[in-house]
Design a protein around this motif. Structure first.
Motif, mmCIF file in Angstrom:
data_model
loop_
_atom_site.group_PDB
_atom_site.id
_atom_site.type_symbol
_atom_site.label_atom_id
_atom_site.label_comp_id
_atom_site.label_asym_id
_atom_site.label_seq_id
_atom_site.Cartn_x
_atom_site.Cartn_y
_atom_site.Cartn_z
ATOM 1 N N CYS A 1 31.689 3.232 29.979
ATOM 2 C CA CYS A 1 32.121 2.285 28.944
ATOM 3 C C CYS A 1 33.633 2.112 28.954
ATOM 4 C CB CYS A 1 31.623 2.745 27.577
ATOM 5 S SG CYS A 1 29.823 2.644 27.441
ATOM 6 N N HIS B 1 24.135 2.669 27.860
ATOM 7 C CA HIS B 1 23.360 3.917 27.931
ATOM 8 C C HIS B 1 22.827 4.192 26.532
ATOM 9 C CE1 HIS B 1 26.803 5.660 25.858
ATOM 10 N NE2 HIS B 1 27.551 4.961 26.702
ATOM 11 N N CYS C 1 24.991 4.140 23.152
ATOM 12 C CA CYS C 1 26.210 3.378 23.405
ATOM 13 C C CYS C 1 26.528 2.559 22.156
ATOM 14 C CB CYS C 1 25.982 2.456 24.597
ATOM 15 S SG CYS C 1 27.375 1.364 24.968
ATOM 16 N N ARG C 2 27.781 2.607 21.715
ATOM 17 C CA ARG C 2 28.169 1.867 20.518
ATOM 18 C C ARG C 2 29.130 0.725 20.854
ATOM 19 N NH1 ARG C 2 24.208 3.580 18.833
ATOM 20 N NH2 ARG C 2 23.924 5.448 17.615
ATOM 21 N N CYS C 3 29.098 0.304 22.106
ATOM 22 C CA CYS C 3 30.011 -0.761 22.510
ATOM 23 C C CYS C 3 29.533 -2.111 21.986
ATOM 24 C CB CYS C 3 30.109 -0.796 24.031
ATOM 25 S SG CYS C 3 30.872 0.676 24.708
HETATM 26 ZN ZN LIG Z 1 29.226 2.248 25.454
#
Ligand SMILES: [Zn+2]
Length: 267
Positions: A217, A255, A258-260
């Motif tokens: 990320c 993944h 994932c907090r994107c």
């Molecule tokens: Zn991420």
């Protein structure tokens, strides 16, 4: 964290709790059946325990009921997250002065894949429970009362371990469902947008929200691609290994957990 991310986390937390409760309920109920059968005696080994038709039926019934419920929860979570992500994107585009339709069109095959994950998780759980309790039974030798108690505890512990693994896999699927839903909605909307408005005016940028993102990320952070393009599947700045992409990389999650997010960029 923005409103969309918070709304997605709220759905995730609610559905995660419901899913965990379903699995624990099934596990407790099966533990009750197991205890009754063990207390009644006459079971000679782990294989004989698993061969009991009533136990086998109980396990299938409980797992099937839990699986149906978890599948319904996943479907509902996915649908709710899609709506929220769509509305957020409509607002975001509108703020940029780009009106767009709200039609989602084709969301792709994510939901089918998620429901298959659930099916596989429960199928694995059935095998793990049966193998686990048979091994636990056979791991305690003898046949006096004390042995029966120890065996009871060992069998119960094996059931709990298998249920915990099922819970962890199911919780991961819940997380994936919510964040993939957001990505699918964005992908579908942006595809429609690109069809209506042409490609060049808006692109999308990867943005991490975590203070401590993984290498993949981190490498993706700040990269910009066309609204209907995939991000770089091979981007990785860390020493961690490159994980496979789930379905495609139109946007986060890269993944599980994932907090994107993506943000729109007007050029
Ligand atoms: Zn991420």
């Amino acid at each position: 964290m923005n409103a969309l991310a918070l709304a997605l986390l709220a759905i995730e937390a609610r559905v995660r709790d419901a899913v965990v409760e379903q699995i624990e309920k099934a596990s407790r109920a099966y533990g009750g059946y197991l205890a009754a059968v063990l207390a009644s005696g006459g079971i000679t080994d782990g294989n004989a325990l698993n061969s009991r038709a009533d136990l086998h039926q109980a396990l299938l019934m409980l797992l099937n009921a839990a699986q149906r419920n978890v599948s319904d929860q996943i479907r509902a979570a996915y649908t709710a997250a899609v709506q929220i992500a769509r509305n957020a994107l409509v607002d975001e585009l509108s703020d940029l002065g780009h009106e767009t339709g709200t039609d989602l069109g084709n969301l792709g095959s994510t939901l089918t894949a998620l429901l298959l994950d659930v099916e596989n998780s429960f199928g694995r759980a059935r095998i793990e429970i049966q193998n686990g309790i048979a091994q636990a039974f056979d791991g305690v030798a003898g046949d006096n009362d004390q042995v029966t108690t120890v065996r009871q505890l060992a069998v119960n512990a094996a059931l709990t371990r298998a249920a915990t693994r099922l819970r962890m896999r199911s919780v991961a699927t819940v997380s994936t469902s919510v964040h993939q839903a957001s990505r699918d909605a964005q992908t579908a909307m942006l595809r429609n947008y690109a069809t209506i408005h042409g490609y060049a005016t808006v692109s999308k940028r990867w943005r991490v929200t975590s203070d401590n993102p993984c290498g993949m990320c981190k490498a993706l952070h700040g990269t910009v691609v066309g609204v209907t393009d995939e991000f770089n599947r091979n981007a990785n700045s860390g020493t961690g290994k490159l994980r496979p992409v789930y379905l495609d990389l139109q946007g986060p999650p890269r993944h599980p957990n994932c907090r994107c997010q993506i943000e729109l960029v007007v050029s």
